[in-house]
Write a protein that holds these residues in place. Structure first.
Motif, PDB file in Angstrom:
ATOM      1  N   ALA A   1       0.640  -1.292   0.147  1.00  7.99           N
ATOM      2  CA  ALA A   1       0.191  -0.117   0.100  1.00  7.99           C
ATOM      3  C   ALA A   1       0.985   1.149   0.053  1.00  7.99           C
ATOM      4  CB  ALA A   1      -0.838   0.114   1.294  1.00  7.99           C
ATOM      5  N   ASN A   2       1.858   1.284   0.488  1.00  5.69           N
ATOM      6  CA  ASN A   2       2.859   2.489   0.591  1.00  5.69           C
ATOM      7  C   ASN A   2       3.908   2.310  -0.265  1.00  5.69           C
ATOM      8  OD1 ASN A   2       2.383   3.966   3.137  1.00  5.69           O
ATOM      9  ND2 ASN A   2       1.967   1.863   3.791  1.00  5.69           N
ATOM     10  N   LEU A   3       3.918   1.202  -1.238  1.00  7.67           N
ATOM     11  CA  LEU A   3       5.108   1.123  -2.141  1.00  7.67           C
ATOM     12  C   LEU A   3       4.907   1.806  -3.505  1.00  7.67           C
ATOM     13  CD1 LEU A   3       7.809  -0.864  -2.389  1.00  7.67           C
ATOM     14  CD2 LEU A   3       6.322  -2.407  -3.663  1.00  7.67           C
ATOM     15  N   ASP A   4       5.923   2.455  -3.706  1.00  5.46           N
ATOM     16  CA  ASP A   4       6.116   3.065  -5.040  1.00  5.46           C
ATOM     17  C   ASP A   4       6.620   2.219  -6.047  1.00  5.46           C
ATOM     18  OD1 ASP A   4       6.325   4.612  -7.464  1.00  5.46           O
ATOM     19  OD2 ASP A   4       8.233   5.876  -6.638  1.00  5.46           O
ATOM     20  N   ALA A   5       5.284   1.563  -6.818  1.00  7.73           N
ATOM     21  CA  ALA A   5       5.726   0.397  -7.816  1.00  7.73           C
ATOM     22  C   ALA A   5       6.638   0.994  -8.975  1.00  7.73           C
ATOM     23  CB  ALA A   5       4.173   0.258  -8.616  1.00  7.73           C
ATOM     24  N   LEU A   6       6.671   2.292  -9.191  1.00  8.70           N
ATOM     25  CA  LEU A   6       8.028   2.750 -10.103  1.00  8.70           C
ATOM     26  C   LEU A   6       9.066   2.482  -9.799  1.00  8.70           C
ATOM     27  CD1 LEU A   6       5.705   6.056 -11.489  1.00  8.70           C
ATOM     28  CD2 LEU A   6       6.002   3.548 -12.797  1.00  8.70           C
ATOM     29  N   ALA A   7       9.388   2.527  -8.183  1.00 10.82           N
ATOM     30  CA  ALA A   7      10.503   2.495  -7.976  1.00 10.82           C
ATOM     31  C   ALA A   7      11.105   0.985  -8.147  1.00 10.82           C
ATOM     32  CB  ALA A   7      10.520   2.833  -6.435  1.00 10.82           C
ATOM     33  N   ILE A   8      10.244  -0.201  -8.515  1.00  6.08           N
ATOM     34  CA  ILE A   8      10.606  -1.464  -8.733  1.00  6.08           C
ATOM     35  C   ILE A   8      11.271  -1.718 -10.236  1.00  6.08           C
ATOM     36  CG2 ILE A   8       9.907  -3.810  -8.701  1.00  6.08           C
ATOM     37  CD1 ILE A   8       8.166  -3.143  -6.694  1.00  6.08           C
ATOM     38  N   GLU A   9      12.378  -1.602 -10.169  1.00  5.25           N
ATOM     39  CA  GLU A   9      13.275  -1.478 -11.362  1.00  5.25           C
ATOM     40  C   GLU A   9      12.928  -2.821 -12.241  1.00  5.25           C
ATOM     41  OE1 GLU A   9      17.515  -1.228 -13.198  1.00  5.25           O
ATOM     42  OE2 GLU A   9      17.154  -1.218 -10.994  1.00  5.25           O
ATOM     43  N   GLU A  10      12.763  -2.885 -13.509  1.00  7.95           N
ATOM     44  CA  GLU A  10      12.690  -4.188 -14.315  1.00  7.95           C
ATOM     45  C   GLU A  10      13.978  -4.503 -14.443  1.00  7.95           C
ATOM     46  OE1 GLU A  10       9.890  -6.241 -15.268  1.00  7.95           O
ATOM     47  OE2 GLU A  10      11.905  -7.200 -15.605  1.00  7.95           O
ATOM     48  N   THR A  11      14.189  -5.720 -14.370  1.00  3.73           N
ATOM     49  CA  THR A  11      15.753  -6.313 -14.422  1.00  3.73           C
ATOM     50  C   THR A  11      16.072  -7.063 -15.526  1.00  3.73           C
ATOM     51  OG1 THR A  11      14.891  -8.220 -12.925  1.00  3.73           O
ATOM     52  CG2 THR A  11      16.196  -6.505 -11.926  1.00  3.73           C
ATOM     53  N   LEU A  12      14.668  -7.468 -16.246  1.00  2.95           N
ATOM     54  CA  LEU A  12      15.098  -8.665 -17.391  1.00  2.95           C
ATOM     55  C   LEU A  12      14.815  -7.693 -18.596  1.00  2.95           C
ATOM     56  CD1 LEU A  12      13.167 -11.795 -16.483  1.00  2.95           C
ATOM     57  CD2 LEU A  12      15.664 -11.436 -16.364  1.00  2.95           C
ATOM     58  N   PRO A  13      15.558  -8.034 -19.565  1.00  2.00           N
ATOM     59  CA  PRO A  13      15.324  -7.142 -20.865  1.00  2.00           C
ATOM     60  C   PRO A  13      13.954  -7.149 -21.510  1.00  2.00           C
ATOM     61  CG  PRO A  13      17.178  -8.566 -21.094  1.00  2.00           C
ATOM     62  CD  PRO A  13      16.755  -8.911 -19.696  1.00  2.00           C
ATOM     63  N   ALA A  14      13.472  -6.092 -21.843  1.00  2.00           N
ATOM     64  CA  ALA A  14      12.028  -6.056 -22.423  1.00  2.00           C
ATOM     65  C   ALA A  14      11.862  -7.214 -23.628  1.00  2.00           C
ATOM     66  CB  ALA A  14      11.790  -4.610 -22.896  1.00  2.00           C
ATOM     67  N   ASP A  15      12.637  -7.467 -24.581  1.00  2.00           N
ATOM     68  CA  ASP A  15      12.414  -8.303 -25.508  1.00  2.00           C
ATOM     69  C   ASP A  15      12.241  -9.874 -24.977  1.00  2.00           C
ATOM     70  OD1 ASP A  15      15.323  -7.927 -25.058  1.00  2.00           O
ATOM     71  OD2 ASP A  15      15.771  -8.794 -26.871  1.00  2.00           O
ATOM     72  N   LEU A  16      12.905  -9.970 -23.896  1.00  2.00           N
ATOM     73  CA  LEU A  16      12.967 -11.204 -23.412  1.00  2.00           C
ATOM     74  C   LEU A  16      11.486 -11.429 -22.667  1.00  2.00           C
ATOM     75  CD1 LEU A  16      15.396 -12.564 -20.828  1.00  2.00           C
ATOM     76  CD2 LEU A  16      12.997 -13.124 -20.498  1.00  2.00           C
ATOM     77  N   LEU A  17      10.937 -10.486 -22.064  1.00  2.00           N
ATOM     78  CA  LEU A  17       9.712 -10.407 -21.419  1.00  2.00           C
ATOM     79  C   LEU A  17       8.810 -10.728 -22.495  1.00  2.00           C
ATOM     80  CD1 LEU A  17      10.020  -7.721 -18.850  1.00  2.00           C
ATOM     81  CD2 LEU A  17      10.237 -10.212 -18.641  1.00  2.00           C
ATOM     82  N   GLN A  18       8.829 -10.295 -23.662  1.00  2.86           N
ATOM     83  CA  GLN A  18       8.017 -10.412 -24.836  1.00  2.86           C
ATOM     84  C   GLN A  18       7.952 -11.693 -25.347  1.00  2.86           C
ATOM     85  OE1 GLN A  18       8.577  -7.106 -27.778  1.00  2.86           O
ATOM     86  NE2 GLN A  18       6.991  -6.048 -26.704  1.00  2.86           N
ATOM     87  N   ARG A  19       9.357 -12.350 -25.522  1.00  2.00           N
ATOM     88  CA  ARG A  19       9.198 -13.684 -26.252  1.00  2.00           C
ATOM     89  C   ARG A  19       8.678 -14.765 -25.289  1.00  2.00           C
ATOM     90  NH1 ARG A  19      14.235 -11.951 -27.864  1.00  2.00           N
ATOM     91  NH2 ARG A  19      15.456 -12.587 -25.789  1.00  2.00           N
ATOM     92  N   HIS A  20       8.825 -14.354 -23.851  1.00  2.00           N
ATOM     93  CA  HIS A  20       8.225 -15.487 -23.224  1.00  2.00           C
ATOM     94  C   HIS A  20       7.033 -15.241 -22.476  1.00  2.00           C
ATOM     95  CE1 HIS A  20      11.790 -18.024 -23.559  1.00  2.00           C
ATOM     96  NE2 HIS A  20      12.604 -16.972 -23.731  1.00  2.00           N
ATOM     97  N   ARG A  21       6.378 -14.035 -22.921  1.00  2.00           N
ATOM     98  CA  ARG A  21       5.123 -13.509 -22.422  1.00  2.00           C
ATOM     99  C   ARG A  21       5.352 -13.433 -20.934  1.00  2.00           C
ATOM    100  NH1 ARG A  21       2.816 -16.875 -26.099  1.00  2.00           N
ATOM    101  NH2 ARG A  21       2.398 -15.996 -28.026  1.00  2.00           N
ATOM    102  N   LEU A  22       6.266 -12.889 -20.272  1.00  2.00           N
ATOM    103  CA  LEU A  22       6.412 -12.612 -18.875  1.00  2.00           C
ATOM    104  C   LEU A  22       6.010 -11.348 -18.396  1.00  2.00           C
ATOM    105  CD1 LEU A  22       9.857 -14.249 -18.247  1.00  2.00           C
ATOM    106  CD2 LEU A  22       7.784 -15.581 -18.280  1.00  2.00           C
ATOM    107  N   ILE A  23       5.237 -11.388 -17.420  1.00  2.00           N
ATOM    108  CA  ILE A  23       4.730 -10.125 -16.867  1.00  2.00           C
ATOM    109  C   ILE A  23       5.898  -9.600 -16.156  1.00  2.00           C
ATOM    110  CG2 ILE A  23       2.399 -10.996 -16.498  1.00  2.00           C
ATOM    111  CD1 ILE A  23       3.059 -11.319 -13.057  1.00  2.00           C
TER     112      ILE A  23
END
Ligand code: ADP
Ligand code: MG
Length: 757
Positions: A234-256
């Protein structure tokens, strides 16, 4: 002055600072307690290092769908379900008299569901120990009539009471008291103190929705962890959670994304399939498991890549004359698998990068000769070689064999173990330093005791998993960067090999030398001892030899040793007075051990009673019977190793697994598998399933990476694709994406990559 309130929580917020955010009744003392518990769970040095990321990595053990709770009407015998119930009556009664620790109570709750869909059910558990009486009193006060609670477990039909009963094993985890609508939360949590304050606003977190259930974390039960995690989000700034995996990888494997996965792994969204959650197949699971595996395989791949860029002292020349020298000493024709492995090793030896190869092969597949061939090749190139074994017995055996193999060559072979006298050790050290010893066989003492080589070209390490991860750094610290060949007879399931030995190249010997007769495995109980005795007599009469092995577990070492010794005396004096019976265990003096082994190898000792010191590697082809006492106490891989001590010649061999009556179901399953198959890889897969990777390899020292959630058996496919992705990025060395990944992993202390430039 009051410090300003921080604006939002981020992943690296310290748990000790959580109270500043007014989360779920968390004061500064409780924040500290939480930090302590998390620090210990996440292997941090102290409470101050525990962060919100550690908390969010403390994952639920299961989930409950409280939006549609089951009713008593829905129960059936053996069904696992969580039910929301109301206490009708709760009390404890003593079932075993006595004082202090020996007292035993049963605590029993009779309860109904609010809609009264069936007869009252019974929830019960044992209470024992010195504080049993107080605990019973405590529960009686908490679970007064009318208290609402949720409980989870396997319901069983009880004919006598003609209702369902549920036995709890950890009531603190399995029973949760709910705030009652009219009185707030006056009936409070089990085992909580300071935080037992009613707060209706928090009630909504726990009912009418899907909820995570956690293992107890320090003093915090599941419900408290749930409240705290909920408050953090409830107090967490979601934007402060940095994505660590490359965007194209997420797409290839349909990962959230990472932020979404972290949230949903704790709080399943309302439309999620609960079945996916139970099977660890939800989108949140997929993402987190993939990430676990990706980083490990990426780190290992990176290490392997760096090694390929190193250079060793000298590359070897393996030409016709060298091959002729090897052929001249070979006592038999190599199997096709041995030839293949040898080729792969030769190619490494010729390369400019140091070899780092794992030679896998089932027990008895003939790894030693392959190692010996590699050693000869190195020595023919003027290099020294070393062979390290995990036990002195094994080192001695290797030294004996290799001396015999090289008897007619000019090479000097010596044995160096920790138990040599100081003067002898000194002499050997000088000879090694002067390059006079060509092949040095030994235990870990080889790289520990101030030993230096003039020109070490090849180091062979036998039965690797016994050492833990090979310390290449250990060798390099001595100014050496030799070729390294690691051998293991514990066939390692592929998934495990990929993660533990992912920085090694692998050769597999998947074929046994010709002329072996399969071993007959017999699982026998106490009542079959006479048959076992007759088998021993028959085999000894036929000129064969017998092992009798006792388990030796550290906790009860003394008792076990006495067992083995007593059994030895009994066999020697009473059962087989005419035969020579020997005893071997780790506590004997090296000279005694050596003498016993020598006499057994020479066939003088017919029956060798031993602890598991003979488990790995010992090779006496004339032995045809392996009797394992208390077989139920051994793991699968161990039994497989023990069985591998026989069946090494052409004659028929037997492995008798003797068990006491106190077998557990798991032990029974293990023994059944042993009787069914002799394929080491099948057995290793089963062992991995039954015991998990830590047990299989010997936990921490194995260098096994810890996964938050990834499971090497269940998630094999995700592991394969994560590894492919890791390789994909490692191959794109110059891309900024890869650079970012490398930067990130170097900061991750788990992988010890900081020093790698
Ligand atoms: P492990 O792979 O378990 O270390 P060893 O190297 O001890 O196995 O070999 C087991 C036995 O098989 C030894 O007695 C060895 O001499 C024998 N052996 C190995 N290779 C062959 C072969 N190609 N032909 C015949 N016997 C072999
Ligand atoms: Mg071996």
């Amino acid at each position: 002055m009051i410090p300003p309130m921080p604006s939002a929580i981020c992943l690296n917020t310290r748990i000790e600072d959580l109270h500043k955010f007014r989360i779920a009744r968390l004061g500064d003392q409780l924040s500290h307690k939480l930090a302590l518990a998390l620090a210990s769970h996440a292997n941090k040095r102290n409470a101050a290092e525990a962060t919100v990321e550690d908390l969010l990595n403390y994952l639920p053990m299961r989930y409950e769908d409280r939006s549609h709770p089951a009713a008593i009407r829905d129960l059936s015998d053996g069904l696992e379900a969580s039910l929301e119930l109301v206490v009708q009556r709760a009390h404890g009664y003593q079932v075993k008299k006595g004082y202090g620790r020996s007292r035993l109570f049963i605590f029993e709750v009779t309860a109904y569901d609010a809609a009264r869909t069936g007869r009252e059910v019974i929830v019960w558990w044992f209470v024992s120990g010195g504080r049993a009486y107080d605990i019973v009193k405590y529960y009686s006060e908490k679970l007064v009539a009318g208290t609402r609670f949720i409980t989870f477990g396997r319901w069983e039909w009880n004919a006598t009471k003609s209702t369902y009963k549920l036995q709890l094993h950890r009531p603190a985890d399995e029973l949760e008291i709910l705030p009652s609508p009219d009185q707030g939360e006056s009936t409070v949590d089990l085992g909580q103190s300071e935080e037992n304050v009613s707060d209706p606003a928090l009630a909504a977190i726990h009912v009418g929705r899907r909820v995570p259930v956690y293992r107890k974390l320090g003093p915090f039960n599941s419900k408290r962890v749930r409240e705290i995690v909920h408050g953090v989000f409830a107090n967490l700034d979601a934007l402060a959670i940095e994505e660590t995996l490359p965007a194209d990888l997420l797409q290839r494997h349909r990962l959230i994304g990472r932020a979404q996965a972290l949230h949903e792994i704790h709080f399943p969204p309302p439309d999620a399939s609960m079945e996916d959650y139970e099977l660890a197949r939800s989108p949140a699971h997929a993402r987190m498991i993939f990430e676990d595996f990706f980083w490990v395989t990426f780190a290992l791949g990176l290490k392997r890549g760096r090694r390929a860029k190193e250079t060793k002292g000298a590359t070897l020349k393996i030409d016709k004359p060298v091959k002729n020298k090897i052929a001249a000493v070979l006592p038999f024709k190599l199997t096709a698998a041995q030839v293949k492995a040898t080729r792969e090793i030769f190619s490494d030896l010729r390369s400019t990068a140091p070899m780092n190869r794992l030679l896998q092969g089932d027990v008895g597949s003939g790894k030693t000769i392959v190692a010996a061939i590699a050693m000869i090749a190195a020595m023919e190139n003027g290099m020294q070689t070393a062979l390290m074994a995990p036990t002195e017995i094994l080192a001695e055996q290797h030294a004996r064999n290799i001396k015999r193999l090289l008897a007619r060559t000019p090479y000097r072979v010596e044995l160096l173990t920790g138990s040599l006298r100081a003067a002898e050790k000194r002499k050997l050290r000088v000879a090694l330093q002067d390059g006079e010893i060509h092949a040095c066989i030994g235990t870990h003492a080889l790289v520990q005791e101030g030993v230096t080589f003039a020109k070490l070209g090849l180091a062979v390490i036998d039965e690797q998993h016994r050492f833990g991860v090979m310390q290449r750094a250990e060798l390099r610290a001595r100014g050496l960067n030799p070729d390294v060949l690691v051998m293991t007879a514990t066939p390692i399931p592929r998934s495990l090999a990929m993660t533990v030995y992912g920085d090694l190249d692998v050769s597999v010997i998947d074929e046994l030398p010709p002329g072996r007769t399969p071993i007959q495995t017999i699982v026998a109980g106490e009542d079959q001892r006479q048959d076992v005795k007759r088998l021993i007599e028959r085999e000894v009469k036929a000129g064969h030899q017998v092992y009798v092995v006792y388990p030796l577990v550290e906790e009860s070492e003394k008792v076990d040793l006495k067992d083995a010794t007593r059994r030895y005396e009994y066999l020697r004096d009473v059962v087989f007075p005419k035969l020579r019976v020997g005893l071997l265990h780790g506590k004997m003096k090296p000279a005694e051990k050596e003498e016993v082994m020598r006499a057994f190898v020479a066939g003088e000792i017919k029956i060798l009673v031993s602890t598991t010191v003979i488990e790995v590697g010992v090779d006496v082809p004339n032995a045809s019977v392996m009797i394992v006492e208390h077989a139920e106490r051994f793991g699968l891989s161990q039994l497989h190793q023990l069985r591998g001590r026989v069946g090494r010649g052409a004659k028929k061999s037997y492995c008798v697994l003797l068990t006491s009556d106190k077998k557990t179901a798991v032990a029974e399953e293990r023994l059944g598998i042993m009787a069914k198959t002799s394929d080491g890889f099948v057995i290793a897969e089963k062992d991995l399933e039954i015991r998990g990777p830590g047990e299989l390899l010997g936990t921490r020292q194995s260098g096994l990476p810890e996964f938050r959630i990834g499971n090497l058996v269940r998630d094999r496919e995700l592991l394969e694709s994560a590894k492919r992705e890791a390789e994909f990025y490692l191959n794109k060395e110059r891309s900024p994406v890869t650079a970012k990944l490398i930067e990130r992993i170097r900061q991750d202390t788990r992988f010890e990559l900081a020093a790698i430039g």
